[in-house]
Design a protein around this motif. Structure first.
Motif, PDB file in Angstrom:
ATOM      1  N   CYS A 334      36.726  38.812  32.014  1.00 33.81           N
ATOM      2  CA  CYS A 334      37.665  39.287  33.029  1.00 33.81           C
ATOM      3  C   CYS A 334      36.947  40.276  33.947  1.00 33.81           C
ATOM      4  N   ARG A 335      37.115  40.114  35.241  1.00 38.02           N
ATOM      5  CA  ARG A 335      36.490  40.995  36.220  1.00 38.02           C
ATOM      6  C   ARG A 335      37.586  41.669  37.040  1.00 38.02           C
ATOM      7  N   PRO A 336      37.690  42.985  36.960  1.00 38.36           N
ATOM      8  CA  PRO A 336      38.792  43.685  37.642  1.00 38.36           C
ATOM      9  C   PRO A 336      38.886  43.392  39.137  1.00 38.36           C
ATOM     10  N   GLY A 337      37.756  43.141  39.797  1.00 37.81           N
ATOM     11  CA  GLY A 337      37.784  42.929  41.239  1.00 37.81           C
ATOM     12  C   GLY A 337      38.075  41.507  41.663  1.00 37.81           C
ATOM     13  N   LEU A 338      38.165  40.587  40.707  1.00 37.95           N
ATOM     14  CA  LEU A 338      38.395  39.184  41.022  1.00 37.95           C
ATOM     15  C   LEU A 338      39.772  38.818  40.481  1.00 37.95           C
ATOM     16  N   VAL A 339      40.700  38.499  41.374  1.00 34.58           N
ATOM     17  CA  VAL A 339      42.112  38.437  41.007  1.00 34.58           C
ATOM     18  C   VAL A 339      42.725  37.090  41.383  1.00 34.58           C
ATOM     19  N   LEU A 340      43.510  36.545  40.479  1.00 34.70           N
ATOM     20  CA  LEU A 340      44.364  35.397  40.777  1.00 34.70           C
ATOM     21  C   LEU A 340      45.808  35.883  40.682  1.00 34.70           C
ATOM     22  N   PRO A 341      46.496  36.020  41.815  1.00 40.10           N
ATOM     23  CA  PRO A 341      47.844  36.589  41.792  1.00 40.10           C
ATOM     24  C   PRO A 341      48.804  35.760  40.933  1.00 40.10           C
ATOM     25  N   GLY A 342      49.700  36.463  40.259  1.00 37.41           N
ATOM     26  CA  GLY A 342      50.779  35.801  39.542  1.00 37.41           C
ATOM     27  C   GLY A 342      50.460  35.365  38.126  1.00 37.41           C
ATOM     28  N   VAL A 343      49.266  35.699  37.625  1.00 36.99           N
ATOM     29  CA  VAL A 343      48.928  35.320  36.247  1.00 36.99           C
ATOM     30  C   VAL A 343      48.480  36.572  35.494  1.00 36.99           C
ATOM     31  N   PRO A 344      48.629  36.591  34.161  1.00 35.79           N
ATOM     32  CA  PRO A 344      48.153  37.744  33.389  1.00 35.79           C
ATOM     33  C   PRO A 344      46.648  37.927  33.577  1.00 35.79           C
ATOM     34  N   ALA A 345      46.236  39.131  33.918  1.00 38.77           N
ATOM     35  CA  ALA A 345      44.836  39.390  34.260  1.00 38.77           C
ATOM     36  C   ALA A 345      43.885  39.041  33.137  1.00 38.77           C
ATOM     37  N   GLU A 346      44.331  39.200  31.879  1.00 40.66           N
ATOM     38  CA  GLU A 346      43.410  38.971  30.752  1.00 40.66           C
ATOM     39  C   GLU A 346      43.065  37.503  30.554  1.00 40.66           C
ATOM     40  N   TYR A 347      43.833  36.596  31.174  1.00 39.38           N
ATOM     41  CA  TYR A 347      43.551  35.170  31.021  1.00 39.38           C
ATOM     42  C   TYR A 347      42.758  34.582  32.184  1.00 39.38           C
ATOM     43  N   PHE A 348      42.587  35.361  33.245  1.00 34.17           N
ATOM     44  CA  PHE A 348      41.812  34.879  34.388  1.00 34.17           C
ATOM     45  C   PHE A 348      40.390  35.411  34.242  1.00 34.17           C
ATOM     46  N   GLN A 349      39.437  34.494  34.088  1.00 35.85           N
ATOM     47  CA  GLN A 349      38.072  34.873  33.750  1.00 35.85           C
ATOM     48  C   GLN A 349      37.083  34.252  34.725  1.00 35.85           C
ATOM     49  N   ALA A 350      35.898  34.840  34.754  1.00 35.55           N
ATOM     50  CA  ALA A 350      34.894  34.389  35.717  1.00 35.55           C
ATOM     51  C   ALA A 350      33.500  34.436  35.100  1.00 35.55           C
ATOM     52  N   LEU A 351      32.620  33.632  35.677  1.00 38.91           N
ATOM     53  CA  LEU A 351      31.213  33.590  35.284  1.00 38.91           C
ATOM     54  C   LEU A 351      30.383  33.524  36.562  1.00 38.91           C
ATOM     55  N   SER A 352      29.491  34.491  36.745  1.00 41.38           N
ATOM     56  CA  SER A 352      28.620  34.499  37.918  1.00 41.38           C
ATOM     57  C   SER A 352      27.272  33.894  37.551  1.00 41.38           C
ATOM     58  N   PHE A 353      26.769  32.993  38.390  1.00 42.25           N
ATOM     59  CA  PHE A 353      25.447  32.404  38.172  1.00 42.25           C
ATOM     60  C   PHE A 353      24.353  33.199  38.868  1.00 42.25           C
ATOM     61  N   THR A 354      24.736  34.155  39.707  1.00 41.37           N
ATOM     62  CA  THR A 354      23.754  34.898  40.506  1.00 41.37           C
ATOM     63  C   THR A 354      23.645  36.364  40.114  1.00 41.37           C
TER      64      THR A 354
END
Length: 372
Positions: A334-354
């Motif tokens: 979970c990344r605090p600065g990357l947001v998908l509105p309307g969903v629980p923040a703990e379930y929205f996750q990200a992976l950066s390749f760079t």
């Protein structure tokens, strides 16, 4: 040794097991995508096999370097040699990942592992130089004997890693033999001796991960419908989403898991928009496995293959919505600065390749609103 030290080492080993799910660009003799752990295993075997010709080196250190050299890939995966030019920070990323991977270890052991990795990266000893050469030779050997895709780039092999394999007469002789096998593959001839005694591939029918074909659309729709039929927290529109993405021409990656000619799993990836205007980010999902085949590692195989495909496309990163307990093993967080509105923040996750993390609101394609 204290209980805390023992527990920390066990925790490290549990997390290092992620390397078993990291896939490379090569394939086994039966067409299954090879894992980084398998590459490291045969690299160790090569060192043992040629130990009597590796003059002036310490075999124990050679084996330690073989085991450690790709360990950092357990977090963000392997970058194929043909694409490494697009990832100039590969070394820094792997070092950061290795620091994270070894965080539970006691300081002396952690420093030892990091020191071995740095020794390999810098080819700072005769042992590290030998492992550099063997690493290239093992990769080339696997490419020559693998049941690779029709568009596999064998020509790349003829120049790959020559800086290291030209370093000694032993490596040069091995390279000459393997290069001849590469030329046979370039001429369209079958793999060499080791595979001639193997049974036909269709006699074993291993699980295959492959891109979808136009004929797969109906099977994929039925699979997704069945996979999500009893799933909680779903609108049961996943099959419509995939079809809509395909119609819109934005189904960037669509892979199926096939067993004995039957599609039993599927994963989709499509571009997402960031409010910051940054590009190269993709959304993973839906991912589906037949209920009776769940819990057998098929979802993990699909995940690692999908992420490898994204890297080959030069993607910047990937986002998804799902269970953190499952996706964290692939490096998602979970990344605090990357947001998908309307969903629980703990379930929205990200992976950066760079290594760069945008600060932005994420929007999925309109196809995710499809209901039929």
């Amino acid at each position: 040794m204290s209980i805390d030290t023992l527990q920390g080492r066990l925790d490290f080993l549990r997390e290092a097991a992620r390397l078993k799910d990291v896939l490379r660009s090569g394939h086994t003799s039966h067409g299954r995508v090879e894992s980084t752990a398998e590459h490291s295993w045969r690299l160790c075997l090569m060192a043992i096999v040629f130990d009597d010709a590796l003059l002036g080196v310490d075999l124990l250190k050679v084996l330690q370097l073989c085991v450690i050299h790709d360990l950092g890939e357990a977090i963000h995966g392997d970058i194929p040699a043909t694409h490494q030019g697009a990832f100039p920070n590969k070394r820094e990323q792997e070092r950061t990942d290795l620091l994270h991977l070894t965080r539970t270890l006691d300081a002396p052991l952690r420093e030892r592992i990091l020191s071995l990795w740095e020794e390999y990266e810098q080819a700072a000893s005769p042992e590290a130089q030998a492992v550099k050469a063997l690493d290239k030779l093992e990769t080339l050997l696997q490419h020559t004997q693998g049941a690779n895709p029709p568009d596999f780039d064998y020509a790349f092999n003829l120049d790959y890693g020559r800086r290291y394999t030209d370093a000694s007469p032993l490596f040069r002789r091995l390279r000459a033999l393997i290069d001849e096998a590469t030329r046979r593959r370039l001429r369209g001839e079958p793999p060499g001796r080791a595979t001639e005694s193997l049974p036909p591939r269709n006699a074993l029918m291993p699980l295959a991960i492959r891109p979808e074909t136009p004929d797969d659309a109906g099977s994929i729709e039925r699979l997704i419908t069945t996979a999500f039929q009893a799933a909680p927290h779903t609108s049961h529109t996943e099959q419509f989403i995939v079809s809509a993405l395909r119609r819109a021409g934005v189904l960037s990656v669509s892979l199926v898991a096939e067993d004995d000619g039957v599609i039993i799993g599927h994963v989709a990836l499509s571009p997402v928009s960031l409010s910051s205007g940054e590009t190269g980010w993709y959304g993973l999902g839906p991912i589906s496995v037949l209920p009776e085949r769940q819990g057998q590692g098929i979802g993990a195989r699909l995940m690692t293959s999908a992420l490898a495909e994204l890297r080959s496309l030069g993607a910047s990163g990937c986002v998804l919505l799902g269970d953190p307990a499952f996706y964290q093993r692939f490096g998602f967080s979970c990344r605090p600065g990357l947001v998908l509105p309307g969903v629980p923040a703990e379930y929205f996750q990200a992976l950066s390749f760079t290594g760069h993390w945008p600060v932005a609101q994420v929007t999925y394609h309109d196809a995710f609103n499809a209901t039929e």
